[in-house]
Design a protein around this motif. Structure first.
Motif, short mmCIF file in Angstrom:
data_model
loop_
_atom_site.label_atom_id
_atom_site.label_comp_id
_atom_site.label_asym_id
_atom_site.label_seq_id
_atom_site.Cartn_x
_atom_site.Cartn_y
_atom_site.Cartn_z
N HIS A 147 3.98 -42.70 -47.16
CA HIS A 147 4.70 -42.01 -46.08
C HIS A 147 4.06 -40.64 -45.81
O HIS A 147 3.91 -40.25 -44.66
CB HIS A 147 6.18 -41.85 -46.42
CG HIS A 147 6.87 -43.16 -46.67
ND1 HIS A 147 6.71 -44.25 -45.84
CD2 HIS A 147 7.69 -43.58 -47.66
CE1 HIS A 147 7.41 -45.27 -46.32
NE2 HIS A 147 8.00 -44.88 -47.42
N THR A 148 3.69 -39.98 -46.90
CA THR A 148 3.07 -38.65 -46.75
C THR A 148 1.76 -38.79 -45.98
O THR A 148 1.49 -38.03 -45.03
CB THR A 148 2.83 -38.02 -48.14
OG1 THR A 148 4.08 -37.97 -48.81
CG2 THR A 148 2.24 -36.63 -48.03
N ALA A 149 0.96 -39.76 -46.36
CA ALA A 149 -0.34 -39.96 -45.69
C ALA A 149 -0.11 -40.27 -44.21
O ALA A 149 -0.80 -39.73 -43.33
CB ALA A 149 -1.11 -41.09 -46.37
N TYR A 150 0.86 -41.14 -43.94
CA TYR A 150 1.17 -41.51 -42.54
C TYR A 150 1.57 -40.27 -41.74
O TYR A 150 1.05 -40.02 -40.64
CB TYR A 150 2.29 -42.55 -42.54
CG TYR A 150 3.01 -42.72 -41.22
CD1 TYR A 150 2.40 -43.35 -40.14
CD2 TYR A 150 4.31 -42.25 -41.06
CE1 TYR A 150 3.07 -43.50 -38.93
CE2 TYR A 150 4.99 -42.39 -39.85
CZ TYR A 150 4.35 -43.01 -38.79
OH TYR A 150 5.01 -43.15 -37.59
N LEU B 253 8.45 -34.84 -44.24
CA LEU B 253 7.63 -34.43 -45.39
C LEU B 253 8.45 -33.60 -46.38
O LEU B 253 8.34 -33.76 -47.60
CB LEU B 253 6.41 -33.64 -44.92
CG LEU B 253 5.31 -34.47 -44.25
CD1 LEU B 253 4.36 -33.59 -43.45
CD2 LEU B 253 4.52 -35.28 -45.29
N LYS B 254 9.29 -32.73 -45.84
CA LYS B 254 10.11 -31.88 -46.71
C LYS B 254 11.15 -32.72 -47.47
O LYS B 254 11.44 -32.47 -48.62
CB LYS B 254 10.82 -30.79 -45.89
CG LYS B 254 9.86 -29.71 -45.43
CD LYS B 254 9.47 -28.85 -46.63
CE LYS B 254 8.42 -27.83 -46.26
NZ LYS B 254 7.98 -27.03 -47.43
N ILE B 255 11.72 -33.71 -46.78
CA ILE B 255 12.70 -34.57 -47.45
C ILE B 255 12.02 -35.36 -48.58
O ILE B 255 12.58 -35.59 -49.63
CB ILE B 255 13.40 -35.50 -46.43
CG1 ILE B 255 14.24 -34.67 -45.45
CG2 ILE B 255 14.29 -36.52 -47.14
CD1 ILE B 255 14.82 -35.44 -44.28
N HIS C 38 2.98 -49.85 -45.29
CA HIS C 38 1.81 -49.08 -44.86
C HIS C 38 2.14 -47.61 -44.62
O HIS C 38 1.29 -46.83 -44.21
CB HIS C 38 1.21 -49.68 -43.59
CG HIS C 38 0.91 -51.14 -43.73
ND1 HIS C 38 -0.04 -51.61 -44.60
CD2 HIS C 38 1.48 -52.23 -43.15
CE1 HIS C 38 -0.06 -52.93 -44.55
NE2 HIS C 38 0.85 -53.33 -43.67
N GLY C 39 3.40 -47.25 -44.81
CA GLY C 39 3.83 -45.88 -44.58
C GLY C 39 4.66 -45.77 -43.32
O GLY C 39 4.37 -46.43 -42.31
N TYR D 7 9.94 -40.56 -35.17
CA TYR D 7 11.39 -40.35 -34.99
C TYR D 7 12.18 -41.11 -36.05
O TYR D 7 13.03 -40.55 -36.74
CB TYR D 7 11.77 -40.79 -33.57
CG TYR D 7 13.25 -40.98 -33.31
CD1 TYR D 7 14.05 -39.91 -32.94
CD2 TYR D 7 13.84 -42.25 -33.41
CE1 TYR D 7 15.41 -40.09 -32.68
CE2 TYR D 7 15.19 -42.44 -33.15
CZ TYR D 7 15.97 -41.35 -32.79
OH TYR D 7 17.31 -41.53 -32.54
N HIS D 8 11.89 -42.41 -36.18
CA HIS D 8 12.65 -43.19 -37.16
C HIS D 8 12.33 -42.77 -38.59
O HIS D 8 13.20 -42.80 -39.46
CB HIS D 8 12.44 -44.70 -36.94
CG HIS D 8 13.20 -45.19 -35.76
ND1 HIS D 8 12.65 -45.25 -34.50
CD2 HIS D 8 14.50 -45.57 -35.62
CE1 HIS D 8 13.58 -45.67 -33.65
NE2 HIS D 8 14.71 -45.87 -34.30
N THR D 9 11.09 -42.36 -38.84
CA THR D 9 10.75 -41.92 -40.20
C THR D 9 11.60 -40.71 -40.57
O THR D 9 12.13 -40.62 -41.68
CB THR D 9 9.24 -41.61 -40.29
OG1 THR D 9 8.54 -42.80 -39.92
CG2 THR D 9 8.84 -41.21 -41.70
N CYS D 10 11.75 -39.78 -39.62
CA CYS D 10 12.56 -38.59 -39.89
C CYS D 10 14.03 -38.96 -40.10
O CYS D 10 14.64 -38.58 -41.11
CB CYS D 10 12.43 -37.61 -38.72
SG CYS D 10 13.59 -36.24 -38.78
#
Ligand SMILES: CC(C)=CCC/C(C)=C/CC/C(C)=C/COP(=O)(O)OP(=O)(O)O
Ligand SMILES: [Zn+2]
Length: 401
Positions: A66-69, A99-101, A332-333, A346-349
């Motif tokens: 996720h971080t890399a993505y 990223l902070k979460i 894949h992130g 948006y959805h990742t956040c």
């Protein structure tokens, strides 16, 4: 209490649930239920609750991926995002907050680039546009300020021109009590929330823009109990979050019809998927893990403040954790709305924000979270949707600046 084991027997329910209703929504609903069921079956899971420390390794949050993505998208967004040209400040916020979460490190050059980019989005007369040279608008203003707060960095906070920002917020105020999204633009629940949250997070005087806004918000509570975007419109999770958070900011939550709000919100969590829908008879979507999920800690906070008794966390937190980790995480992130959708920022956040809330309630209930302690995310402040540490850092900074 729900567990993956319960889901294994879902096929039966699925088969007998065929009532011959083939509307588009019901066909889609069944297709998604089947996809989730397949996802469950492809995971070799031991019962979570019976063993206590079952092998749930496949439900680990893939932090590195996720971080890399997120960093990849912050550095170089693909051309498919060109249609989001007016939402570039939003993209910064979604990525930084995610990223902070995840408690991921953001490289110094990326931080510098974001600060410089958002400065270039700041309108000379106050507020922010979605990109450089764009019209100042309350939505990207909220996103830019929350992004700068999320960064937890003095230079980022210093870059905000509070004086012109306040002028812009006042310019957006409408005589109805609500706010224009931008000068002469539409008036809806998002603008009320964005204006108040932005004002509060940088320590500007909320009372100077608050007149009539609580009453305007209450006029948008629908017969169902949730809030619509404007008076007399359909209750929706996005607007209901905005309304509840705004009422909390105003300390006027008691004006809302609490009973119908609670009834409406709890019924938006779907029993098969475990995730939330945004409105009645619509499909579950991962982003409502936050828009609907955040309403619970907001309600609980208000009840506690007022000394009213209400069982805390009236939603199935573990079911929500399951929906997210089984249905929304990409190997894949990134995170998505539902299993067959592509990932997006948006959805990742909002999926991660909702998961952070669900984890807090799961931990309070039985001391466990799905996937074990390695999955623990940073806690968020549901009023602003930034991490608690970022919000506290900003609060301290703005008391003296
Ligand atoms: C702070 C801020 C700007 C908040 C925005 C809140 C928010 C998400 C509002 C949602 C608006 C809306 C009616 C979506 C419906 O979309 P749809 O019909 O595609 O989705 P649905 O089928 O799930 O209802
Ligand atoms: Zn969504």
């Amino acid at each position: 209490m729900a567990s993956p084991v319960q889901f294994r027997s879902f096929n039966e329910k699925y088969e007998c649930n065929d009532d011959g209703n083939f509307s588009f929504s019901s066909t889609e609903q069944k297709r998604i239920e089947a996809m989730l069921f397949e996802n469950y079956n492809s995971l070799v899971l031991e019962p979570f609750e019976s063993t206590g420390d079952a092998d749930l390794s496949e439900l680990t949050i893939l932090r590195q991926k996720h971080t890399a993505y997120l960093l990849r998208y912050l550095k170089n967004c693909p051309s498919s995002y060109a249609t989001l040209d007016a939402s570039r400040s939003w993209m910064c916020y979604w990525a930084v907050n995610a990223l902070k979460i995840l408690d991921a490190e953001i490289p110094a050059d990326v931080v510098q680039n974001i600060i410089a980019f958002l400065k270039s989005c700041e309108h000379p007369e106050g507020g922010y546009g979605g990109g450089p040279g764009q019209l100042a608008h309350l939505a990207p203003t909220y996103a830019s300020v929350m992004c700068l707060v999320s960064l937890q960095n003095e230079e980022a906070l210093k870059s905000i021109n509070k004086e012109t920002l306040f002028k812009f917020l006042k310019k957006c105020k409408h005589e109805s009590g609500g706010f224009y999204m931008h000068e002469g633009g539409e008036i809806d629940m998002r603008s009320a929330y964005c204006a108040l949250a932005t004002c509060e997070v940088v320590g500007l005087p909320l009372e100077q823009i608050s007149e009539g806004v609580a009453e305007w918000i209450i006029s948008c509570q629908s017969y169902e109990g949730g809030f619509g975007g404007e008076p007399y419109t359909e209750a929706h999770g996005g607007y209901t979050f905005c309304a509840v958070a705004a009422l909390v900011l105003l300390n006027r939550f008691r004006l809302a019809d609490m009973e119908s709000l609670l009834r409406w919100t709890t019924r938006r969590q779907m029993k098969y998927e475990g995730g939330f829908q945004g409105r009645t008879n619509k499909l579950v979507d991962g982003c409502y893990s936050f828009w609907q999920g955040a309403i619970f800690p907001l309600l609980d906070g208000e009840m506690e403040r007022e000394g009213r008794s209400l069982e805390k966390g009236l939603f199935e937190a573990r079911m929500l954790e399951e929906y997210i980790l089984v249905g929304c995480q990409s190997i894949h992130g990134g995170f998505k709305d539902k299993p067959d959708k592509p990932v997006d920022l948006y959805h990742t956040c909002y999926v991660l924000s909702g998961l952070s809330i669900a984890q807090k309630y799961s931990l309070a209930r039985d001391g466990k979270i799905l996937g074990g302690d390695v999955n623990i995310l940073s806690e968020i402040n549901p009023v602003f949707n930034v991490t608690v540490t970022s919000e506290q850092f900003a609060k301290e900074y703005f008391t003296s600046h």
